[in-house]
Write a protein that holds these residues in place. Structure first.
Motif, PDB file in Angstrom:
ATOM      1  N   ASP A   1       0.724  -1.291   0.246  1.00  0.00           N
ATOM      2  CA  ASP A   1       0.084  -0.079  -0.066  1.00  0.00           C
ATOM      3  C   ASP A   1       0.638   1.383  -0.059  1.00  0.00           C
ATOM      4  O   ASP A   1       0.245   2.225   0.315  1.00  0.00           O
ATOM      5  CB  ASP A   1      -0.919  -0.025   1.304  1.00  0.00           C
ATOM      6  CG  ASP A   1      -1.827  -1.044   1.059  1.00  0.00           C
ATOM      7  OD1 ASP A   1      -2.476  -1.295  -0.286  1.00  0.00           O
ATOM      8  OD2 ASP A   1      -2.162  -1.823   2.154  1.00  0.00           O
ATOM      9  N   ALA A   2       1.888   1.182  -0.171  1.00  0.00           N
ATOM     10  CA  ALA A   2       3.019   2.603  -0.589  1.00  0.00           C
ATOM     11  C   ALA A   2       3.094   3.142   0.880  1.00  0.00           C
ATOM     12  O   ALA A   2       3.021   4.289   1.151  1.00  0.00           O
ATOM     13  CB  ALA A   2       2.434   3.365  -1.635  1.00  0.00           C
ATOM     14  N   GLU A   3       3.377   2.292   1.895  1.00  0.00           N
ATOM     15  CA  GLU A   3       3.666   2.787   3.308  1.00  0.00           C
ATOM     16  C   GLU A   3       5.085   2.812   3.521  1.00  0.00           C
ATOM     17  O   GLU A   3       6.089   2.222   2.647  1.00  0.00           O
ATOM     18  CB  GLU A   3       2.947   1.896   4.285  1.00  0.00           C
ATOM     19  CG  GLU A   3       1.429   2.104   4.306  1.00  0.00           C
ATOM     20  CD  GLU A   3       0.713   1.569   5.261  1.00  0.00           C
ATOM     21  OE1 GLU A   3       1.137   1.199   6.395  1.00  0.00           O
ATOM     22  OE2 GLU A   3      -0.512   1.209   5.113  1.00  0.00           O
ATOM     23  N   PRO A   4       5.906   3.564   4.610  1.00  0.00           N
ATOM     24  CA  PRO A   4       7.108   3.602   4.537  1.00  0.00           C
ATOM     25  C   PRO A   4       7.964   2.259   4.420  1.00  0.00           C
ATOM     26  O   PRO A   4       9.054   2.435   3.884  1.00  0.00           O
ATOM     27  CB  PRO A   4       7.216   4.110   5.965  1.00  0.00           C
ATOM     28  CG  PRO A   4       5.928   4.850   6.028  1.00  0.00           C
ATOM     29  CD  PRO A   4       4.830   4.188   5.445  1.00  0.00           C
ATOM     30  N   GLU A   5       7.553   1.157   5.013  1.00  0.00           N
ATOM     31  CA  GLU A   5       8.269  -0.240   4.848  1.00  0.00           C
ATOM     32  C   GLU A   5       8.327  -0.427   3.225  1.00  0.00           C
ATOM     33  O   GLU A   5       9.252  -1.231   3.335  1.00  0.00           O
ATOM     34  CB  GLU A   5       7.556  -0.975   5.843  1.00  0.00           C
ATOM     35  CG  GLU A   5       6.150  -1.322   5.560  1.00  0.00           C
ATOM     36  CD  GLU A   5       5.072  -0.634   6.430  1.00  0.00           C
ATOM     37  OE1 GLU A   5       4.054  -1.048   6.672  1.00  0.00           O
ATOM     38  OE2 GLU A   5       5.433   0.507   6.541  1.00  0.00           O
ATOM     39  N   ASP A   6       7.491  -0.180   2.462  1.00  0.00           N
ATOM     40  CA  ASP A   6       7.608  -0.546   1.076  1.00  0.00           C
ATOM     41  C   ASP A   6       8.754  -0.169   0.376  1.00  0.00           C
ATOM     42  O   ASP A   6       8.901  -0.386  -0.849  1.00  0.00           O
ATOM     43  CB  ASP A   6       6.098  -0.313   0.625  1.00  0.00           C
ATOM     44  CG  ASP A   6       5.049  -1.142   1.091  1.00  0.00           C
ATOM     45  OD1 ASP A   6       5.289  -2.076   1.757  1.00  0.00           O
ATOM     46  OD2 ASP A   6       3.929  -0.422   1.402  1.00  0.00           O
TER      47      ASP A   6
END
Length: 409
Positions: free
Chosen positions: A304-309
């Motif tokens: 979902d294009a969050e920081p961890e990605d």
């Protein structure tokens, strides 16, 4: 002879914001707090702790680290990271004064930034060059500058405006964060000096040796919201990547929801998106955030294009998908930019991007963003809930200051 630009803007800043703008400002405050919470473990946070004992000043280093800060499309700048540290920097001010300061800071930064052209954006970081104006306006509001003092503060702040894009060519540097710190300090000092009689050049923009002459080829008019305020036209970013990658992320998400996101992936978008984000082989977290190829691979992998990605682990894991992404310019999409940030992925085109005024995200989405980034930054759920309450409803500035100091300790 016409009235200088800065004199006209200063007169506009003197009018009182309405309740609706203060409510909007609270949403942007929450968005900025989310960005600060998520960046607590960054190298910028380590530098901030070493340099400053002040919560608001340490937070200055963090607001743009994750590339999730708010953005104004036509001015091509990010007001939140500059304006909020300034608006919260005077301890003995109530929430209404702080919100009004933010509204005025957004106004000055965006109004002037919208007059600068593509030549400026090609070389200069507008959040830095225009940030000094926003900082001066926000602090000027806190210390009650009159219109003449406002114009002087803006003129003196702008006389040392700067911030070159060259840091994009050096991996891992903290120059972008330093730009914010410089803009905050410079504009704040300019307002304080104007309060005590330091006059400044009111024709600093349009003068023969002013900023338009030095930094643009075809300057435009200052932006105006008429009787309203420009903070209402600011976009909020739902994805942890450069804003230029958001249209492609958004289009890829729509295809994924329809079950139609299949390799190979062709991204057609505007020229600046390629200039900043055509990066097929990112090596660092920052490079991944500025990679169209990685952004689409993230969505294709079900993320979902969050920081961890955009972490080093994700960079490695998504190499095969990234290799199947091609990016090209579409002149028609470029022609609509920057009024519209658009992209086409495998034939699906979006004219505007999630978070823009035409496709706004509401309070619930920003609350969810706060909780997501708080988890990433190691902030407890209780502290995240407290931040939501203080930002959206609170009238206790000291409690807000204490929260920020704790987060940045």
């Amino acid at each position: 002879m016409s009235e200088p630009h800065l004199a006209r803007l200063a007169a506009s800043l003197a009018r009182p914001p309405a309740k609706s703008e203060r409510k909007r400002a609270r949403l942007h405050l929450l968005d900025w707090l989310a960005c600060v919470a998520g960046a607590r473990g960054s190298e910028a946070a380590r530098v901030a702790k070493a340099i400053s004992g002040s919560g608001w000043e340490r937070a200055t280093y963090l607001g743009n680290v994750l590339e999730m800060d708010d953005v104004h499309r036509t001015a091509l700048l990010h007001p939140g990271p500059v304006i909020w540290p300034v608006a919260l920097s005077l301890p003995d001010t109530d929430m209404t004064a702080r919100l009004d300061a933010a509204v005025r800071g957004y106004e000055a930064m965006i109004a002037i930034g919208a007059a600068f052209d593509a030549h400026h954006y090609a070389h200069w970081h507008p959040t830095a060059t225009m940030g000094v104006f926003g900082s001066a306006a926000a602090f000027g509001s806190l210390i009650a500058l009159d219109a003449g003092q406002y114009a002087s503060a803006l003129g003196n702040a702008g006389s040392v405006a700067g911030g070159l894009w060259h840091m994009r060519h050096d991996s891992g540097v903290l120059t972008k964060q330093w730009h914010i710190v410089h803009a905050v300090r410079t504009g704040r000092d300019a307002a304080l000096h104007a309060k005590h009689g330091a006059t400044g050049p009111q024709a600093l923009l349009e003068g023969p040796q002013g900023l338009f002459a030095a930094m643009t080829k075809e300057p435009g008019d200052l932006a105006s919201a008429g009787s309203g305020w420009l903070i209402e036209a600011v976009s909020l970013k739902p994805f942890a990547a450069c804003r230029h990658a958001h249209p492609a992320i958004d289009a890829a998400r729509e295809l994924r929801k329809a079950g139609k996101l299949e390799a190979p992936f062709l991204v057609e978008t505007f020229k600046d998106a390629l200039t900043f984000c055509d990066r097929p082989d990112p090596q660092t977290e920052l490079e991944a955030k500025f990679s169209l190829q990685h952004a689409v691979a993230v969505i294709a992998d079900g993320r979902d294009a969050e920081p961890e990605d955009f972490s080093p682990e994700a960079i490695t894991e998504l190499a095969d998908l990234r290799a199947q992404v091609s990016v090209v310019e579409d002149p028609a999409i470029t022609a609509r930019y920057p009024a519209h940030f658009g992209a086409r992925v495998n034939g699906l085109e979006l004219i505007d991007t999630l978070g823009d005024p035409e496709r706004p995200v509401g309070e619930d989405a920003i609350i969810a963003k706060l909780h997501s980034l708080a988890r990433w930054g190691g902030v407890s759920g209780n502290d995240a809930d407290r931040a939501v309450s203080l930002a959206l409803e609170g009238d206790d500035p000291q409690a807000l200051d204490a929260l920020i100091k704790e987060w940045t300790r």
